[in-house]
Design an enzyme around this catalytic site. Structure first.
Site, mmCIF file in Angstrom:
data_model
loop_
_atom_site.group_PDB
_atom_site.id
_atom_site.type_symbol
_atom_site.label_atom_id
_atom_site.label_comp_id
_atom_site.label_asym_id
_atom_site.label_seq_id
_atom_site.Cartn_x
_atom_site.Cartn_y
_atom_site.Cartn_z
ATOM 1 N N GLU A 14 0.840 -1.201 0.000
ATOM 2 C CA GLU A 14 0.000 0.000 0.000
ATOM 3 C C GLU A 14 0.868 1.241 0.000
ATOM 4 O OE1 GLU A 14 -2.328 -0.092 3.576
ATOM 5 O OE2 GLU A 14 -2.898 -2.191 3.244
ATOM 6 N N ASP A 26 0.960 10.516 3.785
ATOM 7 C CA ASP A 26 1.657 11.421 4.695
ATOM 8 C C ASP A 26 0.688 12.456 5.277
ATOM 9 O OD1 ASP A 26 3.713 12.497 6.074
ATOM 10 O OD2 ASP A 26 4.616 13.551 4.379
ATOM 11 N N TYR A 79 -7.166 0.170 7.719
ATOM 12 C CA TYR A 79 -7.040 -0.872 8.738
ATOM 13 C C TYR A 79 -8.379 -1.049 9.440
ATOM 14 C CZ TYR A 79 -4.547 -3.422 12.511
ATOM 15 O OH TYR A 79 -4.093 -4.363 13.404
ATOM 16 N N LYS A 121 10.475 3.860 3.496
ATOM 17 C CA LYS A 121 10.380 5.302 3.261
ATOM 18 C C LYS A 121 11.134 5.721 2.003
ATOM 19 C CE LYS A 121 9.797 7.913 6.847
ATOM 20 N NZ LYS A 121 8.754 8.833 7.320
ATOM 21 N N CYS A 161 14.197 49.325 2.898
ATOM 22 C CA CYS A 161 13.185 48.697 2.045
ATOM 23 C C CYS A 161 13.611 48.787 0.575
ATOM 24 C CB CYS A 161 11.835 49.374 2.239
ATOM 25 S SG CYS A 161 10.575 48.733 1.133
ATOM 26 N N CYS A 172 9.067 46.755 6.709
ATOM 27 C CA CYS A 172 9.148 48.130 6.235
ATOM 28 C C CYS A 172 7.993 48.867 6.914
ATOM 29 C CB CYS A 172 8.988 48.182 4.717
ATOM 30 S SG CYS A 172 8.641 49.871 4.150
ATOM 31 N N CYS A 197 4.470 52.689 0.828
ATOM 32 C CA CYS A 197 5.342 51.693 0.191
ATOM 33 C C CYS A 197 4.521 50.912 -0.857
ATOM 34 C CB CYS A 197 5.905 50.763 1.263
ATOM 35 S SG CYS A 197 6.936 49.471 0.602
HETATM 36 S S1 IVH Z 1 -0.979 0.703 8.956
HETATM 37 C C1 IVH Z 1 -0.391 -1.539 12.804
HETATM 38 N N1 IVH Z 1 -1.106 1.673 6.533
HETATM 39 O O1 IVH Z 1 2.116 5.538 9.022
HETATM 40 C C2 IVH Z 1 -0.484 -0.857 11.490
HETATM 41 N N2 IVH Z 1 -0.258 3.079 8.257
HETATM 42 O O2 IVH Z 1 4.257 4.553 11.445
HETATM 43 C C3 IVH Z 1 -0.804 0.575 11.638
HETATM 44 N N3 IVH Z 1 0.326 5.348 7.504
HETATM 45 O O3 IVH Z 1 0.776 5.734 12.243
HETATM 46 C C4 IVH Z 1 -0.628 1.440 10.497
HETATM 47 N N4 IVH Z 1 -0.241 5.081 5.407
HETATM 48 O O4 IVH Z 1 -0.243 7.192 10.396
HETATM 49 C C5 IVH Z 1 -0.761 1.904 7.814
HETATM 50 N N5 IVH Z 1 -1.315 2.409 4.331
HETATM 51 C C6 IVH Z 1 -0.972 2.657 5.609
HETATM 52 C C7 IVH Z 1 -0.462 3.893 6.031
HETATM 53 C C8 IVH Z 1 -0.104 4.070 7.373
HETATM 54 C C9 IVH Z 1 0.227 5.925 6.312
HETATM 55 C C10 IVH Z 1 0.862 6.036 8.716
HETATM 56 C C11 IVH Z 1 0.036 5.884 9.963
HETATM 57 C C12 IVH Z 1 0.921 5.205 10.966
HETATM 58 C C13 IVH Z 1 2.288 5.454 10.416
HETATM 59 C C14 IVH Z 1 3.196 4.258 10.692
#
Ligand code: IVH
Length: 668
Positions: free
Chosen positions: A111, A115, A225, A311, A406, A424, A430
Site C-alpha cells: 500500500e 503522509d 485498517y 520510506k 526597504c 518596512c 510603500c
Molecule cells: S498501517 C499496525 N497503513 O504511518 C499498522 N499506516 O508509522 C498501523 N500510515 O501511524 C498502520 N499510510 O499514520 C498503515 N497504508 C498505511 C499507512 C499508514 C500511512 C501512517 C500511519 C501510521 C504510520 C506508521
C-alpha cells in the site's frame, strides 16, 4: 408526506450524493441541486429541533464555537510501524516473516504510505460515533466534530450490509495537494505563516478548535485498517474490499503480491508514479495479508511484526546560489529569496527558494556562489537546507547580508522584539504594501470583486488611478475604458463588480479592511459581537478580549488600527460610498446583548436544546461560553446530571446555578 419522513428522505439523498461525489468521484447531480436539498433540510431541522441528529449531513458544515478536545483512551493501542530505508532492509523483513511462519506460503499487501495524520474512527450500528487522533498511541484527542466535516468519511453507512454492530477503522487524514496549495496562496495574501507541507496543514486543521475552519479546508481521508470483533474477512485485503463496499474511501493503489521481486517492482513503480497522485505520500507499507498469520507473528512493544514501512528518500539537489532578493508583502514583512541556477526537483524546475529570515541566513553562513542543497520532499515551497562546504574552493563570494532599507521605498527597516522578520514601517506609501492591501480587499473572501485581478490592480496603480481600496469606488468609466487591451464591455463589468460589492455584509467588509491578524473568523466574531464599525472602533482592549476567539494579539492590533487617523479616514470614505458598516436588520434581529459581559459555563444534559445549541444561544445574546468554573464565571447553565466536582466548585465559589427554563426566559 409527514415532516419526519421528509427529513429522512433528504438526509438519505444527501448522504448518497455526498458519497458519489467525494468517495466515488462520480457526481450524479449538480452543485446547485445539492445546495437546494441541503437548504431544505436545514430549514426543516431548524423548525423541528426534536428531530436533531448528530450525524445529519447538515452537521458537516461545522460550527464557529470553540471547543476543547477531550482526551480518550484508545480501545486498542495505536501502534506505529518500524521504518526501512532500502531494499536490503525490506528483504530482511521478508525473510523474518517467512521464518516466523515456518516456511508457510504468505501474501503481502502493498500500500501507499500516506503522509498525513492517523485517525481512529468508531462506528456503532452503522453510525460514526467517535473519531480520535493517535496521540501517544495510548490516548488521543476526541476530534469527532472536526472529522464530521470531512466529506469522504461516511457519517451513516447504508443499511442492510454486513458490517458488525461495532467496529473501528483506522486511516490517514490528509490535505490534498490542490487544497494545500490554495490554502497557502490565501495565507500568503493574508501574510499569515505558510504551512510547510500538507501534513502540517492537515494536522493543524484537524486540531483546530473551530470546526467551521476545518469544514472550509477540504481535508480528505484514506482508510487502511479494519479492526473489531466480527469483522467479515479472513484477510486484510478482503476486509478493506468490504469496507469499500460499505462506503469508505480505500486506496486504489493497494496490491496483493507473493514474491520479494513483486515488492521491489511495486516500490520502484510508485517511487516515480506517486508524483501524479493528488495527495502526499512518503513511502510504502507492506502488510502480511492473512489475519491468522498476523496473529501468529504478533508484535513487539512498539510495532507489529507483520508490517513494515519503506520510506522514500526525499529529493535533494545541489545548485549554485547567484543572488538574494528581498520581497515586501502586504504588511511590510520582508522575505529573503534565493535565486539559483535552475535545477530539476520532484518533477519541476526550481529557480527560487525561500531563505526565511536573517537568522536563517546567518546560521547557514551563506555566501553568493555557494553550492547549496535544495529540498522539496513533502514541501511545496523549496527550501535551502544546507551549504555544501566541500565545494567551496577558496574563492568565496561575498557574504549574504540582510538589507537595512526597504528595496521598494528606501525606508529603514525595523525588527520588532521577539519577531524573526524585518518590516518596512512605511505602510502609508510603500508600493507593494499599498498594492497588497488592494489585492486583499478585492479577494474572494473579502469584497469578492472578481472582475478585478492583480494585473489590473497593478496597472491602475501604475497609472495613479488607485492608491488605496477606497479609490476603487471613485473610478470613472473614462479612466479605464480604452486602456490597453480593455474593451468597453470589461470596463462595465469592472464597474458593476465594484458597485455590487457595496452590498457585501459587514463581517466581510471588516475582514477586507486588512487589520493585521484579523482573519475571516475573527472578523466574523467581532462583527457579531460589536454589530457596527462604530461600536468596534470604540471598544477597549478589555472589551475585545471578552469575545470568544479574540486574544491579546488580535485585540491589541484592532485597538492600534482604529487609533490611526488615516485608518479612521479610510473607514469614513468607505462608508460614504455605501459599504456595509453594520450588521443588517435581519442579522440584528437574531442578536441581542442580554448576556453581554457574562461568562457562562454549561454543564449537564438538557431537554430543550443540545449543548451546541445552547452555546450558540449564549453567543447570539452577547455572552461568552467558557469551559471551566472560576471566580470570573457569571453563572452556570445546568441541566440534568451536572458533574459533582463542578457542583462542589460552584458552591464553594458561590456561583449561581441557572436551570434550562430560567435561562430560556432570560434571553426571551
Ligand atoms: S498501517 C499496525 N497503513 O504511518 C499498522 N499506516 O508509522 C498501523 N500510515 O501511524 C498502520 N499510510 O499514520 C498503515 N497504508 C498505511 C499507512 C499508514 C500511512 C501512517 C500511519 C501510521 C504510520 C506508521
Amino acid at each position: 408526506m409527514d415532516v419526519k419522513a421528509q427529513i429522512d428522505r433528504l438526509r438519505a439523498e444527501l448522504h448518497r450524493h455526498n458519497y458519489l461525489y467525494y468517495v466515488q468521484n462520480q457526481p450524479k447531480i449538480g452543485d446547485q441541486e445539492f445546495d437546494v436539498m441541503m437548504r431544505q433540510l436545514q430549514d426543516l431541522e431548524r423548525e423541528h429541533p426534536e428531530f436533531y441528529d448528530p450525524n445529519s449531513p447538515t452537521q458537516r458544515v461545522g460550527s464557529d464555537l470553540n471547543h476543547e478536545f477531550q482526551q480518550v483512551v484508545h480501545k486498542r493501542l495505536m501502534l506505529s510501524l518500524s521504518n526501512t530505508y532500502n531494499k536490503e532492509e525490506v528483504r530482511e523483513f521478508y525473510e523474518r516473516v517467512s521464518e516466523g511462519l515456518s516456511g508457510q506460503e504468505f501474501q503481502i499487501c502493498c500500500e501507499m504510505k500516506f503522509d498525513g495524520l492517523s485517525i481512529s474512527l468508531h462506528y456503532e450500528h452503522g453510525r460514526l460515533v467517535r473519531a480520535v487522533t493517535r496521540g501517544d498511541g495510548v490516548q488521543g484527542d476526541d476530534v469527532t466534530e472536526n472529522v464530521k466535516t470531512i466529506r469522504s468519511i461516511p457519517l451513516i453507512l447504508p443499511e442492510g450490509l454486513d458490517y458488525p454492530e461495532e467496529f473501528e477503522i483506522r486511516g490517514e487524514v490528509l490535505m490534498p495537494w490542490e487544497s494545500f496549495e490554495a490554502l497557502n496562496r490565501e495565507r500568503e495574501l493574508a501574510e499569515e505563516p505558510l504551512f510547510a507541507n500538507p501534513r502540517n496543514a492537515a494536522s493543524g486543521t484537524l486540531k483546530s478548535k473551530n470546526s467551521a475552519v476545518v469544514a472550509q479546508r477540504k481535508l480528505d481521508a484514506y482508510l487502511y485498517y479494519l479492526l473489531g470483533e466480527g469483522i467479515p474477512g479472513e484477510s486484510h485485503y478482503d476486509n478493506l474490499q468490504k469496507a469499500r463496499e460499505w462506503g469508505f474511501k480505500i486506496s486504489p493503489q493497494m496490491r496483493l503480491v507473493s514474491t520479494l521481486q513483486e515488492i521491489y517492482d511495486y516500490i520502484d513503480y510508485w517511487d516515480q508514479e506517486r508524483k501524479n497522485l493528488p495527495v502526499a505520500t512518503d513511502g510504502i507499507v507492506l502488510k502480511v495479508n492473512s489475519l491468522a498469520q498476523q496473529r501468529s507473528l504478533g508484535m513487539t512493544a512498539k510495532s507489529p511484526r507483520w508490517a513494515i514501512a519503506y520510506k522514500f528518500t526525499a529529493e535533494r539537489q545541489s545548485t549554485i546560489l547567484r543572488e538574494v532578493t528581498f520581497q515586501v508583502g502586504r504588511t511590510g514583512a520582508i522575505t529573503p529569496v534565493a535565486n539559483m541556477d535552475p535545477v530539476q526537483l520532484s518533477g519541476t524546475v526550481v529557480r527560487r527558494a525561500t531563505l526565511n529570515n536573517e537568522d536563517f541566513i546567518r546560521n547557514l553562513d551563506l555566501h553568493l556562489g555557494d553550492h547549496v542543497f535544495v529540498e522539496k520532499g513533502g514541501e511545496i515551497i523549496p527550501k535551502i537546507v544546507d551549504v555544501d562546504l566541500d565545494a567551496r574552493d577558496g574563492q568565496l563570494g561575498p557574504r549574504v547580508e540582510f538589507i537595512t532599507h526597504c528595496p521598494e521605498c528606501g525606508t529603514p527597516l525595523v525588527r520588532y522584539e521577539g519577531e524573526a522578520a524585518h518590516y518596512c514601517p512605511n505602510d502609508a506609501s510603500c508600493p507593494p504594501q499599498l498594492k497588497g492591501r488592494i489585492e486583499h480587499f478585492i479577494s474572494r473572501k473579502a469584497m469578492n470583486i472578481d472582475s478585478l485581478g492583480p494585473e489590473t490592480i497593478a496597472e491602475y496603480f501604475r497609472r495613479g488611478i488607485v492608491r488605496d481600496p477606497a479609490d476603487l469606488y471613485e473610478i470613472r468609466r473614462d479612466q479605464i475604458s480604452g486602456a490597453r487591451g480593455q474593451k468597453d464591455k470589461s470596463a462595465s463589468k469592472i464597474l458593476m463588480g465594484i458597485q455590487e460589492s457595496t452590498q457585501v455584509p459587514f463581517e466581510r467588509v471588516l475582514y477586507a479592511l486588512g487589520i493585521r491578524f484579523v482573519g475571516e473568523i475573527a472578523a466574523k466574531s467581532l462583527a457579531r459581537n460589536f454589530k457596527s464599525i462604530d461600536a468596534l472602533a470604540q471598544a477597549t482592549k478589555e472589551q475585545l478580549l471578552q469575545v470568544n476567539g479574540i486574544g491579546e494579539v488580535i485585540a491589541q492590533s484592532v485597538v492600534t488600527w482604529f487609533q490611526n487617523p488615516q485608518n479612521q479616514w479610510f473607514v469614513e470614505r468607505l462608508r460614504s460610498y455605501g459599504l456595509q458598516m453594520e450588521l443588517s436588520e435581519e442579522e440584528l434581529s437574531e442578536h441581542t446583548d442580554r448576556l453581554a459581559g457574562q461568562s457562562i459555563v454549561i454543564s449537564g444534559v438538557f431537554a430543550h436544546h443540545s449543548r451546541d445549541e445552547y452555546k450558540a444561544l449564549i453567543e447570539k445574546h452577547g455572552g461568552k461560553n467558557v469551559g471551566s468554573i472560576s471566580g470570573k464565571t457569571s453563572f452556570i447553565l445546568a441541566g440534568e446530571n451536572m458533574g459533582p466536582s463542578k457542583l462542589e466548585k460552584a458552591q464553594k465559589l458561590g456561583i449561581r446555578i441557572v436551570g434550562e427554563d430560567e435561562f430560556l426566559s432570560m434571553i426571551e
